[in-house]
Write a protein that holds these residues in place. Structure first.
Motif, PDB file in Angstrom:
ATOM      1  N   SER A 404     -19.521   2.605   0.502  1.00 46.69           N
ATOM      2  CA  SER A 404     -18.572   2.400   0.218  1.00 46.69           C
ATOM      3  C   SER A 404     -16.894   2.388   0.046  1.00 46.69           C
ATOM      4  O   SER A 404     -16.651   1.844  -1.277  1.00 46.69           O
ATOM      5  CB  SER A 404     -18.991   0.806   0.459  1.00 46.69           C
ATOM      6  OG  SER A 404     -19.751   0.947   1.320  1.00 46.69           O
ATOM      7  N   LEU A 405     -16.483   3.789   0.402  1.00 45.29           N
ATOM      8  CA  LEU A 405     -15.609   4.468  -0.270  1.00 45.29           C
ATOM      9  C   LEU A 405     -14.220   4.347   0.046  1.00 45.29           C
ATOM     10  O   LEU A 405     -13.019   3.439  -0.497  1.00 45.29           O
ATOM     11  CB  LEU A 405     -15.496   6.097  -0.459  1.00 45.29           C
ATOM     12  CG  LEU A 405     -16.959   6.621  -1.136  1.00 45.29           C
ATOM     13  CD1 LEU A 405     -17.230   8.288  -0.929  1.00 45.29           C
ATOM     14  CD2 LEU A 405     -17.401   6.293  -2.250  1.00 45.29           C
ATOM     15  N   GLU A 406     -13.946   3.604   0.758  1.00 45.89           N
ATOM     16  CA  GLU A 406     -12.820   3.519   1.849  1.00 45.89           C
ATOM     17  C   GLU A 406     -11.606   4.346   1.752  1.00 45.89           C
ATOM     18  O   GLU A 406     -12.364   4.921   1.124  1.00 45.89           O
ATOM     19  CB  GLU A 406     -12.132   1.724   1.438  1.00 45.89           C
ATOM     20  CG  GLU A 406     -14.047   0.391   1.791  1.00 45.89           C
ATOM     21  CD  GLU A 406     -13.456  -0.501   1.343  1.00 45.89           C
ATOM     22  OE1 GLU A 406     -12.998  -1.329   0.391  1.00 45.89           O
ATOM     23  OE2 GLU A 406     -13.854  -1.568   1.827  1.00 45.89           O
ATOM     24  N   ASP A 407     -10.765   3.809   2.387  1.00 46.54           N
ATOM     25  CA  ASP A 407      -9.272   4.535   2.221  1.00 46.54           C
ATOM     26  C   ASP A 407      -9.049   4.787   0.459  1.00 46.54           C
ATOM     27  O   ASP A 407      -8.895   6.484  -0.168  1.00 46.54           O
ATOM     28  CB  ASP A 407      -8.172   4.114   2.578  1.00 46.54           C
ATOM     29  CG  ASP A 407      -8.191   3.562   4.317  1.00 46.54           C
ATOM     30  OD1 ASP A 407      -8.672   3.987   4.539  1.00 46.54           O
ATOM     31  OD2 ASP A 407      -7.476   3.043   4.642  1.00 46.54           O
ATOM     32  N   GLU A 408      -9.149   4.149  -0.016  1.00 44.48           N
ATOM     33  CA  GLU A 408      -8.900   4.304  -1.807  1.00 44.48           C
ATOM     34  C   GLU A 408      -9.263   5.509  -2.477  1.00 44.48           C
ATOM     35  O   GLU A 408      -9.234   6.325  -2.655  1.00 44.48           O
ATOM     36  CB  GLU A 408      -9.063   3.118  -2.296  1.00 44.48           C
ATOM     37  CG  GLU A 408      -8.639   3.602  -4.035  1.00 44.48           C
ATOM     38  CD  GLU A 408      -9.421   2.309  -5.233  1.00 44.48           C
ATOM     39  OE1 GLU A 408      -8.915   1.943  -6.090  1.00 44.48           O
ATOM     40  OE2 GLU A 408      -9.491   1.103  -4.714  1.00 44.48           O
ATOM     41  N   GLY A 409     -11.062   5.494  -2.340  1.00 49.14           N
ATOM     42  CA  GLY A 409     -11.837   6.817  -2.472  1.00 49.14           C
ATOM     43  C   GLY A 409     -11.328   7.999  -1.807  1.00 49.14           C
ATOM     44  O   GLY A 409     -11.523   8.467  -2.652  1.00 49.14           O
TER      45      GLY A 409
END
Length: 456
Positions: A404-409
């Motif tokens: 779950s890295l999402e946009d930020e990651g």
């Protein structure tokens, strides 16, 4: 010249165009091209008229027995110089084996035959073994995975092995052989004059009962460098028996695959001794064994031994957590040889990966490929991973799938990719959710850095 085509539908005009090219090719690959027996007539002519053709790959085509009959007419011609023939998953039956037996008997140039994933059956492969016993046959590699073989095949195989000192590779994985047959096969291998280098027996119904006999092969055949017994329930007791052969001074094993073998942390003492003392060992797979943190800590101690020359360690889905990461970090900071590390499907978490990166960032560490898919990671560890990508020019492959890295990651990873110091060649990001804006960033990155392959 080489022709390498995969997954392409062949129109008549395209086929005619390729036939012209094939006349001067040294190597032809036409996997998954929807070829049929009618194409084999043309290929037979190419084999006959192109003496420079040494390698032919036709995997995953519905050639059928009729197609092989056409093909073998070319293979039986004196002008044929083919050395390597791949016919995996081509809808062949035992009927093809008589034709292939003729080729084995008559064509000394043929050194590799790959016929896995065909319903040849025990009766069919017995016929192939007759061809192997012909003095003209110089076969070095035989691949018979998923051929619906049973224990009854071993007598014919052993007879062929006795007469074939040229054989170097034998793959019998995914056939229901069982312990009795594998023991018999191993006794044949010990007695045979062949210098076997590769033996694959994955998913063959082996238990610990066979391991003493496999161990005897390891201790008697210093030529054996690649052994795979994955997907067999040998357990800790079986592994202990195998290690007797693996630790023998005559054994020169390089690649050892023990995935899904019902091993526990109890096996890690023997495995650690093997990793720390067997300097020929460069690759080991322990995927899907319940080693747990205590077992991993023992393996890490072995990796710190100066005599360890291990280059690839596959420990996906081994019940590991954050708790083993400090020991792993310590090992990585000392070990200069490890290049490939598969850690996916272990609950390492952000804290665990942060700890690992301390070792990965050490000047001694020369990691090239790092797999961290489904390790309970979030964006919180991505700044550290980005630093790793920029600081370690040796790192060329990274798998972060199913986290779950999402946009930020992902943005932090993208920033690292843009850095000229980053030498990443392949970034694997399956099943990670990001916005359309981040998707645009990734596509732009691929365009600006075509040497980077982003797989998602």
């Amino acid at each position: 010249m080489e022709l390498d085509i995969q997954c392409e539908e062949m129109s008549p005009s395209r086929w005619a165009e390729l036939l012209s090219t094939m006349k001067s090719c040294k190597s032809i690959r036409l996997d998954d091209c929807n070829l049929s027996s009618s194409n084999c007539k043309d290929l037979s002519s190419i084999i006959n008229t192109n003496p420079s053709l040494t390698e032919l790959k036709l995997n995953n085509n519905e050639l059928g027995d009729a197609g092989i009959e056409y093909l073998c007419k070319g293979l039986l011609m004196p002008s044929c110089s083919l050395q390597k023939l791949w016919l995996q998953n081509c809808n062949l039956t035992s009927a093809s084996c008589e034709t292939l037996r003729s080729v084995l008997s008559a064509q000394p140039s043929l050194t590799e035959l790959h016929v896995g994933d065909n319903k040849l059956g025990t009766a069919g492969v017995k016929v192939l073994c007759q061809g192997m016993m012909n003095p003209n046959c110089k076969l070095q590699k035989l691949q018979l995975e998923y051929c619906e073989l049973t224990a009854d095949i071993v007598e014919a195989l052993n007879a062929a092995l006795q007469s074939k000192p040229t054989l170097k590779e034998l793959s019998l994985s995914n056939n229901t052989l069982g312990d009795t047959a594998v023991k018999q096969l191993c006794r044949g291998l010990v007695e045979a004059s062949c210098s076997l280098e590769l033996l694959h027996l994955e998913n063959c119904g082996i238990t610990s009962d066979s391991c003493r006999d496999i161990s005897a092969v390891l201790s008697s055949k210093s030529s054996l460098m690649d052994l795979s017994v994955g997907d067999n329930k040998i357990g800790d007791s079986g592994l202990a028996l195998l290690c007797q052969g693996l630790m023998h001074p005559h054994c020169k094993i390089q690649k050892l695959w023990l995935w899904d073998c019902d091993l526990t942390s109890a096996s890690c003492k023997d495995l650690s001794r093997l990793i720390s003392t067997k300097e020929t060992l460069t690759e080991i797979s322990l995927i899907d064994n319940n080693l747990r943190d205590s077992g991993m800590e023992m393996l890490c101690q072995a990796l710190k031994d100066p005599k360890s020359k291990l280059q690839e360690l596959w420990i996906r889905e081994c019940g590991l957590t954050t708790a083993c990461c400090k020991a792993l970090s310590s090992a990585l900071s000392v070990n200069k040889h490890l290049k490939v590390l598969h850690m996916g499907e272990n609950k390492l978490g952000d804290t665990g990966v942060e700890l690992m990166c301390e070792g990965l960032l050490h000047p001694n560490c020369n990691i090239q490929s790092l797999w961290l898919g489904n390790c309970d990671l979030t964006a919180a560890c991505c700044a550290t991973l980005a630093t790793l990508m920029v600081t370690k020019p040796c790192l060329t492959e990274l798998d972060l799938s199913y986290n779950s890295l999402e946009d930020e990651g992902i943005r932090k990873i993208c920033e690292a990719l843009r850095n000229p110091s980053c030498n990443m060649q392949q970034l694997i990001l399956y099943d990670i959710f990001w916005s359309s804006e981040v998707d645009d960033e990734l596509r732009a990155l691929e365009e600006s850095k075509p040497e980077v392959k982003i797989i998602s």
